[in-house]
Design a protein around this motif. Structure first.
Motif, PDB file in Angstrom:
ATOM      1  N   VAL A 127       2.969  78.273 -25.817  1.00  0.00           N
ATOM      2  CA  VAL A 127       4.383  78.613 -26.035  1.00  0.00           C
ATOM      3  C   VAL A 127       5.182  77.358 -26.388  1.00  0.00           C
ATOM      4  O   VAL A 127       6.030  77.368 -27.284  1.00  0.00           O
ATOM      5  CB  VAL A 127       4.973  79.306 -24.790  1.00  0.00           C
ATOM      6  N   GLU A 128       4.893  76.253 -25.678  1.00  0.00           N
ATOM      7  CA  GLU A 128       5.547  74.969 -25.984  1.00  0.00           C
ATOM      8  C   GLU A 128       5.312  74.600 -27.449  1.00  0.00           C
ATOM      9  O   GLU A 128       6.232  74.208 -28.173  1.00  0.00           O
ATOM     10  CB  GLU A 128       4.968  73.844 -25.102  1.00  0.00           C
ATOM     11  N   ALA A 129       4.053  74.724 -27.870  1.00  0.00           N
ATOM     12  CA  ALA A 129       3.697  74.375 -29.254  1.00  0.00           C
ATOM     13  C   ALA A 129       4.403  75.311 -30.226  1.00  0.00           C
ATOM     14  O   ALA A 129       4.862  74.894 -31.294  1.00  0.00           O
ATOM     15  CB  ALA A 129       2.182  74.430 -29.436  1.00  0.00           C
ATOM     16  N   ALA A 130       4.512  76.582 -29.856  1.00  0.00           N
ATOM     17  CA  ALA A 130       5.160  77.562 -30.733  1.00  0.00           C
ATOM     18  C   ALA A 130       6.640  77.210 -30.921  1.00  0.00           C
ATOM     19  O   ALA A 130       7.182  77.326 -32.013  1.00  0.00           O
ATOM     20  CB  ALA A 130       5.017  78.969 -30.160  1.00  0.00           C
ATOM     21  N   ARG A 131       7.297  76.743 -29.845  1.00  0.00           N
ATOM     22  CA  ARG A 131       8.717  76.374 -29.946  1.00  0.00           C
ATOM     23  C   ARG A 131       8.912  75.250 -30.942  1.00  0.00           C
ATOM     24  O   ARG A 131       9.940  75.147 -31.597  1.00  0.00           O
ATOM     25  CB  ARG A 131       9.254  75.932 -28.574  1.00  0.00           C
ATOM     26  N   LYS A 132       7.910  74.366 -31.045  1.00  0.00           N
ATOM     27  CA  LYS A 132       8.044  73.194 -31.932  1.00  0.00           C
ATOM     28  C   LYS A 132       7.649  73.503 -33.370  1.00  0.00           C
ATOM     29  O   LYS A 132       7.789  72.645 -34.239  1.00  0.00           O
ATOM     30  CB  LYS A 132       7.154  72.055 -31.409  1.00  0.00           C
ATOM     31  N   VAL A 138      -3.149  86.199 -29.454  1.00  0.00           N
ATOM     32  CA  VAL A 138      -3.153  87.347 -28.533  1.00  0.00           C
ATOM     33  C   VAL A 138      -2.093  87.200 -27.431  1.00  0.00           C
ATOM     34  O   VAL A 138      -1.755  88.174 -26.768  1.00  0.00           O
ATOM     35  CB  VAL A 138      -4.539  87.581 -27.861  1.00  0.00           C
ATOM     36  N   HIS A 139      -1.550  85.983 -27.226  1.00  0.00           N
ATOM     37  CA  HIS A 139      -0.578  85.784 -26.146  1.00  0.00           C
ATOM     38  C   HIS A 139       0.796  86.350 -26.537  1.00  0.00           C
ATOM     39  O   HIS A 139       1.424  85.846 -27.470  1.00  0.00           O
ATOM     40  CB  HIS A 139      -0.405  84.296 -25.830  1.00  0.00           C
ATOM     41  N   PRO A 140       1.297  87.354 -25.814  1.00  0.00           N
ATOM     42  CA  PRO A 140       2.587  87.936 -26.166  1.00  0.00           C
ATOM     43  C   PRO A 140       3.730  86.917 -26.203  1.00  0.00           C
ATOM     44  O   PRO A 140       4.598  86.999 -27.069  1.00  0.00           O
ATOM     45  CB  PRO A 140       2.814  88.987 -25.075  1.00  0.00           C
ATOM     46  N   ALA A 141       3.726  85.959 -25.285  1.00  0.00           N
ATOM     47  CA  ALA A 141       4.837  84.999 -25.234  1.00  0.00           C
ATOM     48  C   ALA A 141       4.841  84.100 -26.471  1.00  0.00           C
ATOM     49  O   ALA A 141       5.899  83.714 -26.971  1.00  0.00           O
ATOM     50  CB  ALA A 141       4.744  84.149 -23.965  1.00  0.00           C
ATOM     51  N   VAL A 142       3.657  83.784 -26.962  1.00  0.00           N
ATOM     52  CA  VAL A 142       3.548  82.989 -28.190  1.00  0.00           C
ATOM     53  C   VAL A 142       4.080  83.802 -29.366  1.00  0.00           C
ATOM     54  O   VAL A 142       4.860  83.313 -30.190  1.00  0.00           O
ATOM     55  CB  VAL A 142       2.074  82.591 -28.453  1.00  0.00           C
ATOM     56  N   ARG A 143       3.701  85.067 -29.421  1.00  0.00           N
ATOM     57  CA  ARG A 143       4.141  85.932 -30.511  1.00  0.00           C
ATOM     58  C   ARG A 143       5.663  86.058 -30.524  1.00  0.00           C
ATOM     59  O   ARG A 143       6.287  86.006 -31.563  1.00  0.00           O
ATOM     60  CB  ARG A 143       3.499  87.322 -30.409  1.00  0.00           C
ATOM     61  N   ARG A 144       6.263  86.239 -29.320  1.00  0.00           N
ATOM     62  CA  ARG A 144       7.720  86.404 -29.254  1.00  0.00           C
ATOM     63  C   ARG A 144       8.450  85.218 -29.892  1.00  0.00           C
ATOM     64  O   ARG A 144       9.387  85.395 -30.657  1.00  0.00           O
ATOM     65  CB  ARG A 144       8.174  86.563 -27.800  1.00  0.00           C
ATOM     66  N   VAL A 145       7.982  84.007 -29.558  1.00  0.00           N
ATOM     67  CA  VAL A 145       8.645  82.804 -30.088  1.00  0.00           C
ATOM     68  C   VAL A 145       8.497  82.724 -31.605  1.00  0.00           C
ATOM     69  O   VAL A 145       9.466  82.462 -32.325  1.00  0.00           O
ATOM     70  CB  VAL A 145       8.057  81.536 -29.425  1.00  0.00           C
ATOM     71  N   LEU A 146       7.290  82.971 -32.096  1.00  0.00           N
ATOM     72  CA  LEU A 146       7.059  82.845 -33.544  1.00  0.00           C
ATOM     73  C   LEU A 146       7.737  83.967 -34.327  1.00  0.00           C
ATOM     74  O   LEU A 146       8.290  83.731 -35.400  1.00  0.00           O
ATOM     75  CB  LEU A 146       5.553  82.806 -33.837  1.00  0.00           C
ATOM     76  N   VAL A 147       7.705  85.182 -33.776  1.00  0.00           N
ATOM     77  CA  VAL A 147       8.319  86.323 -34.471  1.00  0.00           C
ATOM     78  C   VAL A 147       9.814  86.080 -34.670  1.00  0.00           C
ATOM     79  O   VAL A 147      10.383  86.367 -35.726  1.00  0.00           O
ATOM     80  CB  VAL A 147       8.070  87.638 -33.690  1.00  0.00           C
ATOM     81  N   GLU A 148      10.462  85.513 -33.642  1.00  0.00           N
ATOM     82  CA  GLU A 148      11.898  85.201 -33.740  1.00  0.00           C
ATOM     83  C   GLU A 148      12.175  84.272 -34.923  1.00  0.00           C
ATOM     84  O   GLU A 148      13.099  84.487 -35.707  1.00  0.00           O
ATOM     85  CB  GLU A 148      12.317  84.535 -32.419  1.00  0.00           C
ATOM     86  N   LYS A 149      11.358  83.246 -35.056  1.00  0.00           N
ATOM     87  CA  LYS A 149      11.541  82.278 -36.158  1.00  0.00           C
ATOM     88  C   LYS A 149      11.254  82.927 -37.507  1.00  0.00           C
ATOM     89  O   LYS A 149      11.922  82.650 -38.499  1.00  0.00           O
ATOM     90  CB  LYS A 149      10.598  81.082 -35.971  1.00  0.00           C
ATOM     91  N   GLN A 150      10.240  83.793 -37.536  1.00  0.00           N
ATOM     92  CA  GLN A 150       9.873  84.445 -38.802  1.00  0.00           C
ATOM     93  C   GLN A 150      10.996  85.378 -39.262  1.00  0.00           C
ATOM     94  O   GLN A 150      11.331  85.444 -40.442  1.00  0.00           O
ATOM     95  CB  GLN A 150       8.558  85.210 -38.620  1.00  0.00           C
ATOM     96  N   ARG A 151      11.588  86.086 -38.307  1.00  0.00           N
ATOM     97  CA  ARG A 151      12.692  86.985 -38.622  1.00  0.00           C
ATOM     98  C   ARG A 151      13.881  86.217 -39.191  1.00  0.00           C
ATOM     99  O   ARG A 151      14.505  86.638 -40.168  1.00  0.00           O
ATOM    100  CB  ARG A 151      13.144  87.662 -37.323  1.00  0.00           C
ATOM    101  N   ALA A 152      14.187  85.087 -38.572  1.00  0.00           N
ATOM    102  CA  ALA A 152      15.306  84.264 -39.040  1.00  0.00           C
ATOM    103  C   ALA A 152      15.041  83.815 -40.477  1.00  0.00           C
ATOM    104  O   ALA A 152      15.948  83.818 -41.322  1.00  0.00           O
ATOM    105  CB  ALA A 152      15.498  83.054 -38.125  1.00  0.00           C
ATOM    106  N   PHE A 153      13.801  83.449 -40.768  1.00  0.00           N
ATOM    107  CA  PHE A 153      13.435  83.042 -42.136  1.00  0.00           C
ATOM    108  C   PHE A 153      13.671  84.195 -43.102  1.00  0.00           C
ATOM    109  O   PHE A 153      14.249  84.016 -44.172  1.00  0.00           O
ATOM    110  CB  PHE A 153      11.963  82.620 -42.165  1.00  0.00           C
ATOM    111  N   ALA A 154      13.246  85.389 -42.723  1.00  0.00           N
ATOM    112  CA  ALA A 154      13.346  86.551 -43.611  1.00  0.00           C
ATOM    113  C   ALA A 154      14.797  86.889 -43.929  1.00  0.00           C
ATOM    114  O   ALA A 154      15.111  87.341 -45.036  1.00  0.00           O
ATOM    115  CB  ALA A 154      12.663  87.762 -42.970  1.00  0.00           C
ATOM    116  N   MET A 155      15.700  86.647 -42.966  1.00  0.00           N
ATOM    117  CA  MET A 155      17.081  87.107 -43.133  1.00  0.00           C
ATOM    118  C   MET A 155      17.954  86.173 -43.956  1.00  0.00           C
ATOM    119  O   MET A 155      19.086  86.518 -44.289  1.00  0.00           O
ATOM    120  CB  MET A 155      17.723  87.329 -41.757  1.00  0.00           C
ATOM    121  N   GLN A 156      17.466  84.977 -44.298  1.00  0.00           N
ATOM    122  CA  GLN A 156      18.282  84.092 -45.138  1.00  0.00           C
ATOM    123  C   GLN A 156      18.288  84.595 -46.572  1.00  0.00           C
ATOM    124  O   GLN A 156      17.247  84.944 -47.104  1.00  0.00           O
ATOM    125  CB  GLN A 156      17.709  82.667 -45.112  1.00  0.00           C
TER     126      GLN A 156
END
Ligand code: C5P
Length: 209
Positions: free
Chosen positions: A59-64, A89-107
Motif C-alpha cells: 500500500v505504501e508503494a502504491a501511494r508513491k 490481489v490485495h484490496p487495499a492496494v487496488r483501492r489506492v491505485l484505482v483512485e489514481k486511475q480514476r483521477a487520470f481518466a477524468m482530466q
C-alpha cells in the motif's frame, strides 16, 4: 464538455495495449496502461527485498506510484508481470491505485485506460467499454513470436502455461476479477489482425460519439 473515456479490459497478451494506444492517438485522448501501476508496486517491493504478500508495504508503494514516472523497460519483464499479478490481489492496494486511475481518466479531454477492471470498477460509466480477448493458444503464439522477433528465447509451451496461470489468478480473485463489464463490446481477436481489431474498435467508438 465531459471527458470522453474508453475502457479496455482483457487478459494478458490479448493485444489490448496496442489497441488502446492506437485508439488514444486516433481520438486525441490520453492513454494509461493500468497494468504498469501494479507492476510499479511489485517492482518497488522486489527492489526493497520485501515479500509480495506484505500488504502494508505494498500500500505504501502504491501511494508513491506516479504515472508520469514509469519506466516501461524496467516494468515490462516477465518476472515483474508475474509479481504484479500477486500484489494485485490485495484490496487495499487496488483501492489506492484505482483512485489514481480514476483521477487520470477524468482530466479533459478524457482517456483510454486498459487493464482488467476498468469497465467494471475504475470507470463503470465509461462512454465505451471493450473486452478484448483471444484464445490462450493464439495469445501464447503472439507473445512467442514477439520474443523471438526481439532476439530472445522462449518455449511456446512455457508461455502458454504462464498465460493460463495468469488468467486463472486474474479471473478467480475475489476483488475485481477479470470479466466483461455490463455493456462491454466483446472483441475476440483470435482470427483478427491488429489492423482489423483496430477498425472494429473504431466502428464501436464512432457509434458511441
Ligand atoms: O496487463 P499487465 O500484464 O501489465 O498486468 C499485470 C498484472 O496486473 C495483471 O496480471 C493483473 O493481475 C494486474 N492488473 C490488475 N488490474 C488492472 C491491470 C493489471 O489487477 N487494471
Amino acid at each position: 464538455t465531459a471527458p470522453f473515456v474508453i475502457a479496455v479490459d482483457g487478459p494478458a497478451a490479448s493485444g489490448k495495449g496496442t489497441l488502446s494506444r492506437r485508439l488514444a492517438t486516433q481520438y486525441g485522448l490520453r492513454h494509461l496502461d493500468t497494468g504498469l501501476s501494479y507492476r510499479a508496486v511489485a517492482h518497488a517491493l522486489i527492489q526493497a527485498g520485501l515479500p509480495l504478500d506484505d500488504e502494508a508495504q505494498a500500500v505504501e508503494a502504491a501511494r508513491k506510484v506516479d504515472f508520469a514516472g514509469f519506466d516501461p523497460m524496467v516494468l515490462s519483464t516477465h518476472a515483474v508481470g508475474e509479481a504484479a499479478s500477486q500484489v494485485s490481489v490485495h484490496p487495499a492496494v487496488r483501492r489506492v491505485l484505482v483512485e489514481k486511475q480514476r483521477a487520470f481518466a477524468m482530466q479533459p479531454p478524457g482517456a483510454v485506460l486498459d487493464g482488467r477492471d476498468i469497465g467494471t470498477v475504475v470507470c463503470p460509466n465509461a462512454d465505451v467499454k471493450l473486452y478484448v480477448t483471444a484464445s490462450p493458444q493464439v495469445r501464447a503464439g503472439r507473445r512467442h513470436r514477439e520474443i523471438l522477433r526481439l532476439g530472445g528465447q522462449a518455449e511456446y509451451e512455457a508461455i502458454l502455461a504462464d498465460i493460463e496461470r495468469r488468467d486463472a489468478r486474474d479471473m478467480d480473485r475475489a476483488d475485481s476479477p477479470l470479466r466483461p463489464a455490463d455493456g462491454a463490446h466483446l472483441l475476440d481477436t483470435s482470427q483478427m489482425s491488429i489492423e482489423a481489431a483496430f477498425l472494429a474498435a473504431c466502428a464501436i467508438v464512432d457509434g458511441a460519439r
